[in-house]
Write a protein that holds these residues in place. Structure first.
Motif, PDB file in Angstrom:
ATOM      1  N   ASN A   1       1.133  -1.347  -0.216  1.00  0.00           N
ATOM      2  CA  ASN A   1       0.250   0.157  -0.262  1.00  0.00           C
ATOM      3  C   ASN A   1       0.619   0.838  -0.136  1.00  0.00           C
ATOM      4  OD1 ASN A   1      -2.522  -1.538  -0.364  1.00  0.00           O
ATOM      5  ND2 ASN A   1      -2.742  -0.979   2.165  1.00  0.00           N
TER       6      ASN A   1
ATOM      7  N   PRO B   1       1.652   2.770  -3.930  1.00  0.00           N
ATOM      8  CA  PRO B   1       0.588   3.118  -4.769  1.00  0.00           C
ATOM      9  C   PRO B   1       0.568   4.605  -4.090  1.00  0.00           C
ATOM     10  CG  PRO B   1       0.004   1.211  -4.643  1.00  0.00           C
ATOM     11  CD  PRO B   1       1.097   0.985  -3.782  1.00  0.00           C
ATOM     12  N   LEU B   2       0.504   5.071  -2.564  1.00  0.00           N
ATOM     13  CA  LEU B   2       0.395   5.835  -1.643  1.00  0.00           C
ATOM     14  C   LEU B   2       2.044   7.185  -1.998  1.00  0.00           C
ATOM     15  CD1 LEU B   2      -1.236   8.105  -0.531  1.00  0.00           C
ATOM     16  CD2 LEU B   2      -0.378   7.140   2.177  1.00  0.00           C
TER      17      LEU B   2
ATOM     18  N   GLU C   1       3.319   7.180  -4.846  1.00  0.00           N
ATOM     19  CA  GLU C   1       2.684   7.453  -6.453  1.00  0.00           C
ATOM     20  C   GLU C   1       1.932   8.921  -7.292  1.00  0.00           C
ATOM     21  OE1 GLU C   1       2.664   4.264  -8.381  1.00  0.00           O
ATOM     22  OE2 GLU C   1       4.406   3.015  -8.140  1.00  0.00           O
ATOM     23  N   GLU C   2       0.206   7.958  -5.454  1.00  0.00           N
ATOM     24  CA  GLU C   2      -0.255   9.307  -5.763  1.00  0.00           C
ATOM     25  C   GLU C   2      -0.125  10.358  -5.758  1.00  0.00           C
ATOM     26  OE1 GLU C   2      -4.730   9.571  -3.807  1.00  0.00           O
ATOM     27  OE2 GLU C   2      -3.897   7.955  -4.012  1.00  0.00           O
ATOM     28  N   LEU C   3       0.210  10.837  -4.456  1.00  0.00           N
ATOM     29  CA  LEU C   3       0.773  12.215  -4.018  1.00  0.00           C
ATOM     30  C   LEU C   3       1.634  12.510  -4.897  1.00  0.00           C
ATOM     31  CD1 LEU C   3       1.341  11.176  -0.210  1.00  0.00           C
ATOM     32  CD2 LEU C   3      -0.558  12.059  -1.377  1.00  0.00           C
TER      33      LEU C   3
ATOM     34  N   GLU D   1       1.980  12.217  -8.084  1.00  0.00           N
ATOM     35  CA  GLU D   1       1.042  12.839  -9.033  1.00  0.00           C
ATOM     36  C   GLU D   1       0.395  14.493  -8.851  1.00  0.00           C
ATOM     37  OE1 GLU D   1      -0.809   9.663 -10.432  1.00  0.00           O
ATOM     38  OE2 GLU D   1       0.480   8.743 -11.075  1.00  0.00           O
ATOM     39  N   GLN D   2      -0.136  14.315  -7.460  1.00  0.00           N
ATOM     40  CA  GLN D   2      -0.633  15.275  -7.318  1.00  0.00           C
ATOM     41  C   GLN D   2       0.379  16.348  -6.888  1.00  0.00           C
ATOM     42  OE1 GLN D   2      -1.975  14.288  -3.317  1.00  0.00           O
ATOM     43  NE2 GLN D   2      -4.600  13.528  -4.655  1.00  0.00           N
TER      44      GLN D   2
END
Length: 475
Positions: free
Chosen positions: A16, A19-20, A22-24, A26-27
């Motif tokens: 987990n 992905p977190l 990577e998400e941050l 991208e943001q």
């Protein structure tokens, strides 16, 4: 068994995390891209056009929303019924009809497509939901509408009945109206002026109008502000007699704002602290200042260089005994204009942008005239003039004027009236001055009491002299 379960939990935890992250990431990239696209403060866009903050809007949302026509992207999305596409198409036709020979529609479209990125950077939002085609079309139609209405270009639109003769019109409710216009047209003109000049959100960058005008008259040095200036001066004739300063304004509301500057604001390095380091809590009310002997006088606009050129030119004499305030004529639109000028400053603080002079003035007036007694006193002195229901209604409007506004009374860079407030506070805190002011009002305002006090003083002096002579004669 427990080891296996712990291992599975660790595996889930590890899976987990990636992905977190990577998400941050991208943001963060999206946020960085948005900051580069947005802007305000650039040479082509000195003022950011932003939505009014929620805390401010919640006080009175009607102060910030258009009621007749929408200009720009905010209300294109929020109030599609106010777009008035047919009227704007007629304005485009009027602009094309008045264009120099050989000018075609494609020239306007091509030039505005080149300016789309600069225009988007003038807003606090990037509007990804508005396509390039729709955005450029909006800029062109809105720009043509504003120039046809107020830039003496073309023969169409509301101004066709009077044309340039509207310069000889008059002001009603703070707005220039054509003398020959039917009453229905006059009310519509007032509604248009209110929506396109007064509202912080309902704007497009002024360089868009410049470009349309330059194509129209075949003059690359033409500026829309120069063509609209006479109209702006008519709107503000009760607020300011100043000419347009430099640099160039960012939009129509900013054009009004640039006329409302204090003539000689004190610099931050000369605004000394006369209160012994004490923080200023607030302005006192007009009746409180009157109680300690401050004389309140109107200070008419005269337009002379270095003197009284706008309602912001509040002056306290060197002795701190006379406070001169330019008269403020209040009508139904005064509050809308002041609210939106403050909203402009809230989003564009600092001397390099809009500053905070109007906000400082509004804070001063909102605390000076926050009760019916204060408004009554200021009206009797000729400092406030209004045609509203009663003094209590005006006081209530003043009391609510700066709700939701962020402002520091102690900031010498943001509060050009800080020195005045300090001097008045020092006078207010002086017991000797308060006692003398009370004595003056109690006895000197009433001629009979004054005569009685004078007679008593003369009698007392005679008694003292008689006693002295009696003592000396005994010796």
């Amino acid at each position: 068994m427990e080891d296996d379960q712990q291992g599975q939990a660790d595996d889930i935890h590890v899976v987990n995390i990636l992905p977190l992250a990577e998400e941050l990431r991208e943001q963060l990239a999206i946020n960085h891209s948005s900051e580069e696209q947005l802007g305000g403060g650039s040479p082509s866009c000195p003022i950011t056009i932003a939505e009014v903050g929620r805390l401010t809007r919640n006080v009175d949302a009607a102060m910030y929303d258009p009621h007749h026509i929408s200009i720009g992207p905010y209300h294109l999305l929020r109030n599609p019924d106010l777009v008035r596409d047919a009227e704007k198409i007629r304005s485009l036709e009027a602009i094309l009809s008045a264009a120099s020979g050989g000018t075609v529609l494609e020239e306007y479209v091509d030039e505005l497509e080149r300016l789309e990125g600069d225009a988007r950077r003038c807003y606090a939002h990037s509007f990804p939901e508005i396509t390039s085609r729709v955005f450029v079309r909006m800029l062109l139609l809105d720009g043509c509408y504003l120039l046809a209405q107020f830039g003496t270009i073309g023969g169409g639109g509301r101004r066709s009945h009077a044309g340039a003769d509207m310069a000889n019109g008059h002001v009603e409710g703070g707005t220039l109206l054509a003398p020959a216009a039917p009453s229905g047209d006059r009310l519509e003109t007032l509604a248009v002026v209110r929506d396109v000049f007064y509202l912080a959100e309902n704007q497009i960058p002024l360089f868009i109008l410049d470009k349309i005008l330059q194509i129209n008259v075949s003059d690359p040095s033409a500026h829309a502000a120069d063509w609209i200036l006479w109209f702006v001066q008519a709107i503000l004739q009760t607020y300011s007699v100043a000419s347009l300063p430099s640099p160039r304004p960012g939009n129509l509301l900013h054009l009004l704002h640039m006329h409302l500057q204090p003539t000689n604001p004190p610099s931050s390095d000369t605004a000394g602290d006369t209160t012994g380091g004490k923080k200023l809590g607030r302005w006192r009310t007009a009746t409180e200042y009157y109680f300690v002997g401050v004389t309140l006088k109107p200070r008419p606009l005269d337009g002379a260089v270095g003197t009284v050129r706008s309602v912001l030119d509040v002056h306290l004499d060197s002795g701190g005994g006379t406070l001169e305030i330019p008269p403020l004529i209040i009508d139904a639109e005064t509050w809308r204009l002041l609210h939106n000028l403050m909203a402009l400053e809230q989003r564009n603080p600092g001397p390099a942008a809009a500053g905070s002079h109007v906000t400082a003035y509004c804070v001063f007036m909102s605390q000076l005239a926050c009760t019916a007694a204060d408004v009554d006193l200021l009206s009797s002195k000729g400092i406030i003039a209004h045609a509203l229901g009663n003094n209590g209604e005006v006081a209530s409007r003043f009391a609510d004027l700066c709700k939701g506004i962020l402002f520091s009374l102690d900031d010498p860079r943001g509060n050009y009236l800080r020195g005045t407030c300090q001097a008045l506070e020092e006078r207010f805190q002086s017991r000797a001055r308060r006692w003398m002011a009370w004595l003056g009002r109690k006895y000197f305002d009433n001629p009979w009491l004054f005569i009685g006090l004078l007679a008593a003083a003369v009698g007392l002096a005679c008694t003292v002299v008689q006693a002295v002579y009696a003592v000396l004669s005994d010796k």
